[in-house]
Motif scaffolding. Structure first.
Motif, PDB file in Angstrom:
ATOM      1  N   LEU A  58      60.552 -63.193 -13.673  1.00 16.67           N
ATOM      2  CA  LEU A  58      60.497 -62.066 -12.748  1.00 16.67           C
ATOM      3  C   LEU A  58      60.080 -62.483 -11.340  1.00 16.67           C
ATOM      4  O   LEU A  58      60.199 -61.701 -10.399  1.00 16.67           O
ATOM      5  N   GLY A  59      59.531 -63.692 -11.230  1.00 15.04           N
ATOM      6  CA  GLY A  59      59.067 -64.171  -9.931  1.00 15.04           C
ATOM      7  C   GLY A  59      57.805 -63.458  -9.463  1.00 15.04           C
ATOM      8  O   GLY A  59      57.632 -63.220  -8.267  1.00 15.04           O
ATOM      9  N   ILE A  60      56.924 -63.124 -10.411  1.00 12.31           N
ATOM     10  CA  ILE A  60      55.662 -62.458 -10.066  1.00 12.31           C
ATOM     11  C   ILE A  60      54.512 -63.212 -10.717  1.00 12.31           C
ATOM     12  O   ILE A  60      54.710 -64.022 -11.623  1.00 12.31           O
ATOM     13  N   ALA A  61      53.308 -62.942 -10.254  1.00 12.75           N
ATOM     14  CA  ALA A  61      52.119 -63.587 -10.813  1.00 12.75           C
ATOM     15  C   ALA A  61      51.873 -63.077 -12.234  1.00 12.75           C
ATOM     16  O   ALA A  61      52.144 -61.911 -12.542  1.00 12.75           O
ATOM     17  N   ARG A  62      51.341 -63.962 -13.071  1.00 13.45           N
ATOM     18  CA  ARG A  62      51.042 -63.595 -14.455  1.00 13.45           C
ATOM     19  C   ARG A  62      50.074 -62.413 -14.497  1.00 13.45           C
ATOM     20  O   ARG A  62      50.221 -61.502 -15.307  1.00 13.45           O
ATOM     21  N   GLY A  63      49.082 -62.408 -13.610  1.00  9.24           N
ATOM     22  CA  GLY A  63      48.110 -61.313 -13.558  1.00  9.24           C
ATOM     23  C   GLY A  63      48.760 -59.976 -13.213  1.00  9.24           C
ATOM     24  O   GLY A  63      48.393 -58.933 -13.759  1.00  9.24           O
ATOM     25  N   THR A  64      49.738 -60.006 -12.309  1.00  3.33           N
ATOM     26  CA  THR A  64      50.474 -58.792 -11.947  1.00  3.33           C
ATOM     27  C   THR A  64      51.243 -58.275 -13.161  1.00  3.33           C
ATOM     28  O   THR A  64      51.211 -57.073 -13.467  1.00  3.33           O
ATOM     29  N   LEU A  65      51.908 -59.193 -13.845  1.00  5.76           N
ATOM     30  CA  LEU A  65      52.660 -58.808 -15.041  1.00  5.76           C
ATOM     31  C   LEU A  65      51.730 -58.222 -16.091  1.00  5.76           C
ATOM     32  O   LEU A  65      52.009 -57.172 -16.671  1.00  5.76           O
ATOM     33  N   GLN A  66      50.606 -58.891 -16.340  1.00  9.24           N
ATOM     34  CA  GLN A  66      49.684 -58.419 -17.370  1.00  9.24           C
ATOM     35  C   GLN A  66      49.135 -57.035 -17.026  1.00  9.24           C
ATOM     36  O   GLN A  66      49.021 -56.173 -17.895  1.00  9.24           O
ATOM     37  N   ALA A  67      48.833 -56.808 -15.751  1.00 11.43           N
ATOM     38  CA  ALA A  67      48.346 -55.487 -15.328  1.00 11.43           C
ATOM     39  C   ALA A  67      49.413 -54.426 -15.570  1.00 11.43           C
ATOM     40  O   ALA A  67      49.107 -53.313 -16.013  1.00 11.43           O
ATOM     41  N   ARG A  68      50.659 -54.760 -15.274  1.00 13.44           N
ATOM     42  CA  ARG A  68      51.763 -53.810 -15.516  1.00 13.44           C
ATOM     43  C   ARG A  68      51.920 -53.539 -17.004  1.00 13.44           C
ATOM     44  O   ARG A  68      52.077 -52.390 -17.426  1.00 13.44           O
ATOM     45  N   LEU A  69      51.876 -54.589 -17.819  1.00 10.36           N
ATOM     46  CA  LEU A  69      52.003 -54.408 -19.266  1.00 10.36           C
ATOM     47  C   LEU A  69      50.866 -53.547 -19.809  1.00 10.36           C
ATOM     48  O   LEU A  69      51.093 -52.651 -20.632  1.00 10.36           O
TER      49      LEU A  69
END
Length: 160
Positions: A29-40
């Motif tokens: 997705l080209g995003i930070a892992r932390g950003t993804l985890q927050a979204r999930l």
């Protein structure tokens, strides 16, 4: 709950590549892992993501016959009948409905005789008045959510 374009991309990956790691999703997705985890976490908290288990095939488990059984219930007994249905392993889903009948169940059976046995078991449940059964011949549209996710994402993009 508003699902935006990034949420839509995340959900698409979860549906299309369910066995991929969070790290790999973030890379794709080209995003930070932390950003993804927050979204999930938010999608789970808001009830958009309701599970992470595998999809199983009743047919591959030896239950190739799929039937929809409408159950008519005596007034005032819907909760008790619903609880009793939950004890029947061949019932893989049950819904309260409007229209003909009170409950709609999805039943997986080994063969026609086994389906009849399941229906006979349902008729014995206190509060069940009658049943009506429809046997599925062939799946035409498999269970899917991606088209809905994409539609919600497009609508969100138009609002922005």
């Amino acid at each position: 709950m508003a699902v935006d374009e990034l949420d839509t991309r995340i959900l698409r990956l979860l549906i299309e590549q369910p066995r991929t790691s969070v790290r790999e999703y973030a890379r794709l997705l080209g995003i930070a892992r932390g950003t993804l985890q927050a979204r999930l976490d938010r999608l789970e908290r808001d009830g958009v993501i309701t599970g992470t288990g595998p999809s199983l095939s009743p047919a591959a488990l030896g239950h190739p016959v799929l039937a929809f059984v409408h159950v008519e219930v005596t007034q005032g007994h819907l909760d008790e009948v619903g609880d009793a249905l939950a004890a029947v392993p061949e019932i893989i889903e049950a819904f309260s409905i409007t229209g003909g009948g009170d409950l709609l169940t999805r039943v997986a059976a080994r063969d026609a005789g086994h389906l009849e046995d399941v229906i006979q078991r349902l008729i014995q449940i206190p509060g069940v008045v009658r049943t009506r059964t429809e046997v599925a011949l062939r799946e035409r549209v498999p269970h899917r959510l991606l088209p809905l996710v994409e539609s919600v994402g497009r609508a969100a993009a138009k609002r922005d």
